[in-house]
Design a protein around this motif. Structure first.
Motif, mmCIF file in Angstrom:
data_model
loop_
_atom_site.group_PDB
_atom_site.id
_atom_site.type_symbol
_atom_site.label_atom_id
_atom_site.label_comp_id
_atom_site.label_asym_id
_atom_site.label_seq_id
_atom_site.Cartn_x
_atom_site.Cartn_y
_atom_site.Cartn_z
ATOM 1 N N PHE A 8 0.835 -1.206 0.000
ATOM 2 C CA PHE A 8 0.000 0.000 0.000
ATOM 3 C C PHE A 8 0.866 1.251 0.000
ATOM 4 C CE2 PHE A 8 0.817 -1.003 4.401
ATOM 5 C CZ PHE A 8 1.058 0.227 4.993
ATOM 6 N N THR A 9 0.282 2.352 -0.425
ATOM 7 C CA THR A 9 0.953 3.638 -0.415
ATOM 8 C C THR A 9 0.068 4.607 0.346
ATOM 9 O OG1 THR A 9 1.912 3.166 -2.579
ATOM 10 C CG2 THR A 9 1.919 5.462 -1.862
ATOM 11 N N VAL A 10 0.630 5.223 1.366
ATOM 12 C CA VAL A 10 -0.124 6.184 2.162
ATOM 13 C C VAL A 10 -0.292 7.467 1.353
ATOM 14 C CG1 VAL A 10 -0.076 7.604 4.252
ATOM 15 C CG2 VAL A 10 0.769 5.255 4.315
ATOM 16 N N ASP A 28 -4.151 8.768 4.342
ATOM 17 C CA ASP A 28 -5.282 8.023 3.804
ATOM 18 C C ASP A 28 -4.803 6.752 3.095
ATOM 19 O OD1 ASP A 28 -7.895 7.490 3.290
ATOM 20 O OD2 ASP A 28 -8.284 9.310 2.142
ATOM 21 N N GLN A 29 -5.741 5.893 2.731
ATOM 22 C CA GLN A 29 -5.458 4.666 1.981
ATOM 23 C C GLN A 29 -4.617 3.674 2.774
ATOM 24 O OE1 GLN A 29 -6.980 4.246 -1.012
ATOM 25 N NE2 GLN A 29 -7.868 6.248 -0.621
ATOM 26 N N LEU A 30 -4.820 3.626 4.073
ATOM 27 C CA LEU A 30 -4.117 2.645 4.889
ATOM 28 C C LEU A 30 -4.862 1.320 4.840
ATOM 29 C CD1 LEU A 30 -3.473 5.154 7.706
ATOM 30 C CD2 LEU A 30 -1.649 3.733 6.825
ATOM 31 N N PRO A 31 -4.156 0.213 5.099
ATOM 32 C CA PRO A 31 -4.824 -1.091 5.029
ATOM 33 C C PRO A 31 -5.875 -1.237 6.121
ATOM 34 C CG PRO A 31 -2.613 -1.315 5.901
ATOM 35 C CD PRO A 31 -2.740 0.093 5.430
ATOM 36 N N ALA A 72 7.888 15.281 9.924
ATOM 37 C CA ALA A 72 8.121 14.306 10.995
ATOM 38 C C ALA A 72 7.534 12.951 10.615
ATOM 39 C CB ALA A 72 7.509 14.813 12.298
ATOM 40 N N ILE A 73 6.321 12.970 10.066
ATOM 41 C CA ILE A 73 5.648 11.720 9.722
ATOM 42 C C ILE A 73 6.383 10.996 8.594
ATOM 43 C CG2 ILE A 73 3.529 10.713 8.797
ATOM 44 C CD1 ILE A 73 2.000 12.945 10.292
ATOM 45 N N LYS A 74 6.871 11.761 7.612
ATOM 46 C CA LYS A 74 7.599 11.139 6.504
ATOM 47 C C LYS A 74 8.843 10.410 7.002
ATOM 48 C CE LYS A 74 5.961 14.137 2.869
ATOM 49 N NZ LYS A 74 6.229 15.290 2.025
ATOM 50 N N LYS A 75 9.535 11.020 7.966
ATOM 51 C CA LYS A 75 10.731 10.367 8.530
ATOM 52 C C LYS A 75 10.361 9.049 9.192
ATOM 53 C CE LYS A 75 13.747 14.348 9.249
ATOM 54 N NZ LYS A 75 13.128 15.632 9.624
ATOM 55 N N ILE A 76 9.260 9.058 9.932
ATOM 56 C CA ILE A 76 8.821 7.841 10.613
ATOM 57 C C ILE A 76 8.436 6.772 9.586
ATOM 58 C CG2 ILE A 76 7.080 6.870 12.169
ATOM 59 C CD1 ILE A 76 6.942 9.769 13.425
ATOM 60 N N ILE A 82 7.515 2.440 4.705
ATOM 61 C CA ILE A 82 6.157 2.556 4.188
ATOM 62 C C ILE A 82 6.186 3.642 3.108
ATOM 63 C CG2 ILE A 82 3.790 3.259 4.757
ATOM 64 C CD1 ILE A 82 4.268 2.177 7.588
ATOM 65 N N LYS A 83 5.649 3.306 1.947
ATOM 66 C CA LYS A 83 5.637 4.264 0.844
ATOM 67 C C LYS A 83 4.542 5.290 1.063
ATOM 68 C CE LYS A 83 4.943 1.306 -2.450
ATOM 69 N NZ LYS A 83 5.019 -0.144 -2.459
ATOM 70 N N TYR A 84 4.766 6.501 0.538
ATOM 71 C CA TYR A 84 3.736 7.533 0.630
ATOM 72 C C TYR A 84 3.807 8.434 -0.594
ATOM 73 C CZ TYR A 84 7.863 9.887 2.478
ATOM 74 O OH TYR A 84 9.131 10.367 2.645
ATOM 75 N N LYS A 85 2.706 9.113 -0.866
ATOM 76 C CA LYS A 85 2.693 10.105 -1.929
ATOM 77 C C LYS A 85 1.796 11.253 -1.502
ATOM 78 C CE LYS A 85 -1.044 7.921 -4.490
ATOM 79 N NZ LYS A 85 -1.391 7.075 -5.633
ATOM 80 N N GLY A 86 1.740 12.292 -2.326
ATOM 81 C CA GLY A 86 1.018 13.482 -1.904
ATOM 82 C C GLY A 86 2.060 14.490 -1.482
ATOM 83 N N MET A 87 1.753 15.468 -0.715
ATOM 84 C CA MET A 87 2.658 16.496 -0.189
ATOM 85 C C MET A 87 4.120 16.274 -0.512
ATOM 86 S SD MET A 87 0.372 18.046 0.831
ATOM 87 C CE MET A 87 -1.131 18.247 1.717
#
Length: 87
Positions: A8-10, A28-31, A72-76, A82-87
């Motif tokens: 998944f990608t946050v 968003d889009q968490l399992p 801060a959240i991106k570092k965690i 955990i992959k993420y996109k957006g901002m």
């Protein structure tokens, strides 16, 4: 953890509407996995030193953290791979 973080990608976004002018960082889009999300919320709140909450709707998990805590959240998330996109 029981969740495959590669699957998944946050999705990040900042929300302000209907919150009395306060900004929240939304993940968003968490399992759909209550235990996983609960643990994650707990850690994010502790490390960011702010409040937050989560909900699971129609099989999708969502976390809200008070304030603009994207960096801060991106570092965690990075340390958890955990992959993420957006901002």
């Amino acid at each position: 953890l029981l969740v495959d973080t590669k699957k998944f990608t946050v999705v990040f976004r900042l929300e302000k509407n209907g919150r009395g002018g306060k900004v929240v960082t939304v993940l968003d889009q968490l399992p759909n996995h209550q235990t996983f999300i609960k643990e994650l919320v707990k850690e994010l709140k502790t490390k960011c030193g702010v409040g937050g909450s989560f909900k699971i709707e129609s099989g999708v998990g969502q976390i809200e953290i008070q304030g603009d805590k994207r960096d801060a959240i991106k570092k965690i998330l990075d340390t958890k791979q955990i992959k993420y996109k957006g901002m």
